[in-house]
Write an enzyme that holds these catalytic residues in place. Structure first.
Site, mmCIF file in Angstrom:
data_model
loop_
_atom_site.group_PDB
_atom_site.id
_atom_site.type_symbol
_atom_site.label_atom_id
_atom_site.label_comp_id
_atom_site.label_asym_id
_atom_site.label_seq_id
_atom_site.Cartn_x
_atom_site.Cartn_y
_atom_site.Cartn_z
ATOM 1 N N LYS A 82 64.547 -17.558 83.236
ATOM 2 C CA LYS A 82 64.955 -19.048 83.240
ATOM 3 C C LYS A 82 64.862 -19.376 81.491
ATOM 4 O O LYS A 82 64.317 -18.726 80.828
ATOM 5 C CB LYS A 82 63.643 -19.521 83.675
ATOM 6 N N SER A 158 62.284 -27.026 88.997
ATOM 7 C CA SER A 158 63.392 -27.089 87.717
ATOM 8 C C SER A 158 63.913 -25.700 87.704
ATOM 9 O O SER A 158 64.882 -25.438 86.754
ATOM 10 C CB SER A 158 62.550 -27.456 86.563
ATOM 11 N N SER A 182 58.304 -25.897 90.696
ATOM 12 C CA SER A 182 59.325 -25.419 90.135
ATOM 13 C C SER A 182 60.021 -24.171 90.644
ATOM 14 O O SER A 182 61.226 -23.721 90.448
ATOM 15 C CB SER A 182 59.631 -25.799 88.654
#
Length: 469
Positions: A82, A158, A182
């Protein structure tokens, strides 16, 4: 192996095929890169793809496998990370135009360093909302990340880029983050597996400012692959003073424990959440399958009330100073909701913060006592189906913000417990539903074992072996 088989194969299946010489890391990497070229323009799962470096890594892995000297069970497996993790050689823009990409990027976060050491093929970086602030994924640089199941829908967030990449066959593994759900939310929305470990299990650098909430979260398409990735990531790093000692054994081995006779509490609402009927039905069926497999399930709510207000104080007071330092004091040009979060965090007093901190500790203490009677707690991961992409809350919803539709993930970030989301099935519309499995602190092996039992009980078609047909 056909490209369609390659891109959806598990990491364990790929390494089994590498060992037998049925496919090479180079072939797999090329197939994944081709899938990214085909689908990423629509899905926006990746914000950065480095084809040249990926192929160099794949070729090095291929040579190791030919010599019979792989670096471990992830050698040659295509993986992503990420865009909140520092990764040497690549900018870490955190989804924000306010981060200048033209600066030295020479430091690896612990997660990036461990992936390299394990021989994983780092394909690129997955998209995040600005600074990972919300449970859907869109940002002003990369646009809206979409769900491979239906590109009109959100992938969650997220870590929506990671969830979408895995579901679309654009890599077998991904390292995400989780402070409010997330990792677990996009896992549920995209039909993959995601673990929020015990706080401190996976080291972070820079250390999270989110008051012992932020964790790195391993994601994959099978529970076994999540366990293998956790084995690689759960290594102490002296840059994180909260990092735990290394586990005494392998999570891949620990997750193989039998689950028959385990005591499970099942809470369909936590005593306060509203759940869509379709989601509730799918989760109930998955819990019933676990019960039939020998897990002793009892309907019980955990010993806390809705912690939304507590979480809001800690989340906003943690994000506000972090973002002010990143943005040089000016919120110009960032997501409006993010700017509002900074303002909100600035309004709370030290007394508000300390009261929320005390409530957080009380939840952790209460759950410690709860797990004397119950080995795991089972809940839905998310109470709703994936909704229209490009919105922070479902269109037509009365929710004022995304925290109001994530009631099942917040409490276990506060309590710092391991929580795993596994696919529980699909709704009548064919949309994925996640089952959340929560264990006592440090009980990753237990929640992984129950997750594997869910896969087995539901007859998952995911490859759980070391062979790839």
């Amino acid at each position: 192996m056909r490209p369609e088989e390659v891109v959806h194969a598990s990491a364990s299946a790929l390494t089994g095929a590498y060992r037998d010489g049925r496919v090479s890391p180079v072939e797999v990497t090329r197939a994944v890169l081709e899938r990214i070229r085909r689908d990423n323009p629509v899905l926006r799962a990746y914000c950065l793809v480095d084809e040249d470096r990926a192929l160099v890594q794949a070729e090095a892995s291929h040579r190791r496998w030919r010599r019979g000297e792989p670096l471990g069970p992830l050698d040659g497996v295509p993986a992503s990370i990420k865009d909140l993790f520092l990764t040497a050689g690549w900018p870490t823009r955190r989804g924000s135009q306010r981060v200048d990409p033209d600066q030295p990027w020479t430091v690896d976060s612990p997660a990036a360093a461990r992936l390299r050491e394990a021989g994983a093929v780092l394909i690129g970086k997955t998209t995040t909302p600005e600074f990972g602030w919300k449970a859907v994924t869109d940002n002003p640089i990369d646009g809206v990340t979409r769900n491979p199941i239906d590109p009109g829908l959100t992938a969650g967030g997220s870590s929506g880029g990671s969830g979408a990449a895995l579901a679309a066959g654009m890599g077998a593994l991904s390292v995400a983050t989780d402070a409010a759900g997330s990792t677990r939310i996009p896992a549920a929305f995209c039909g993959v597996v995601g673990l929020k470990p015990t706080y401190g299990r996976i080291p972070l650098y820079p250390v999270s400012d989110l008051d012992r909430l932020g964790c790195a979260g391993p994601m994959a398409r099978t529970v076994g692959d999540v366990a293998a990735l956790l084995d690689v990531l759960a290594v102490p790093d002296d840059r994180d003073p909260s990092a735990m000692p290394a586990p005494t054994g392998s999570h891949r081995t620990g997750m193989r424990r039998p689950v028959r006779g385990l005591r499970a509490a099942y809470s369909p609402t936590l005593g306060y959440a509203r759940v869509e009927p379709e989601v509730a039905k799918v989760v109930e069926a998955a819990v019933a399958a676990l019960d039939e497999a020998g897990v002793r399930v009892q309907a019980v709510d955990p010993p806390f009330s809705d912690p939304l207000d507590v979480f809001t104080v800690l989340w906003s007071t943690g994000m506000a100073p972090l973002l002010r330092s990143q943005l040089d004091g000016s919120p110009h040009g960032i997501d409006r909701g993010l700017a509002e979060l900074i303002e909100q965090g600035s309004r709370y007093s030290i007394t508000d913060y300390l009261a929320a901190r005390r409530a957080m500790l009380d939840i952790g203490t209460a759950m410690g006592a709860f797990h004397r009677d119950y080995d795991v707690l089972l809940t839905p991961t998310v109470p709703i189906e994936p909704f229209e992409a490009g919105h922070d809350v479902p269109p037509g919803s009365t929710a004022r913000g995304w925290l109001e539709w994530t009631p099942f993930t917040l409490p276990f970030s506060l309590s710092q417990q391991p929580a795993l989301s596994v696919p529980a099935g699909v709704t009548s519309r064919g949309l994925p539903v996640g089952l959340q499995i929560v264990g006592a602190r440090h009980a990753e092996d237990l929640v992984l074992a129950v997750g594997a039992a869910v896969e087995e009980a539901l007859g998952s078609t995911a490859d759980k072996t070391d062979d790839c047909a």
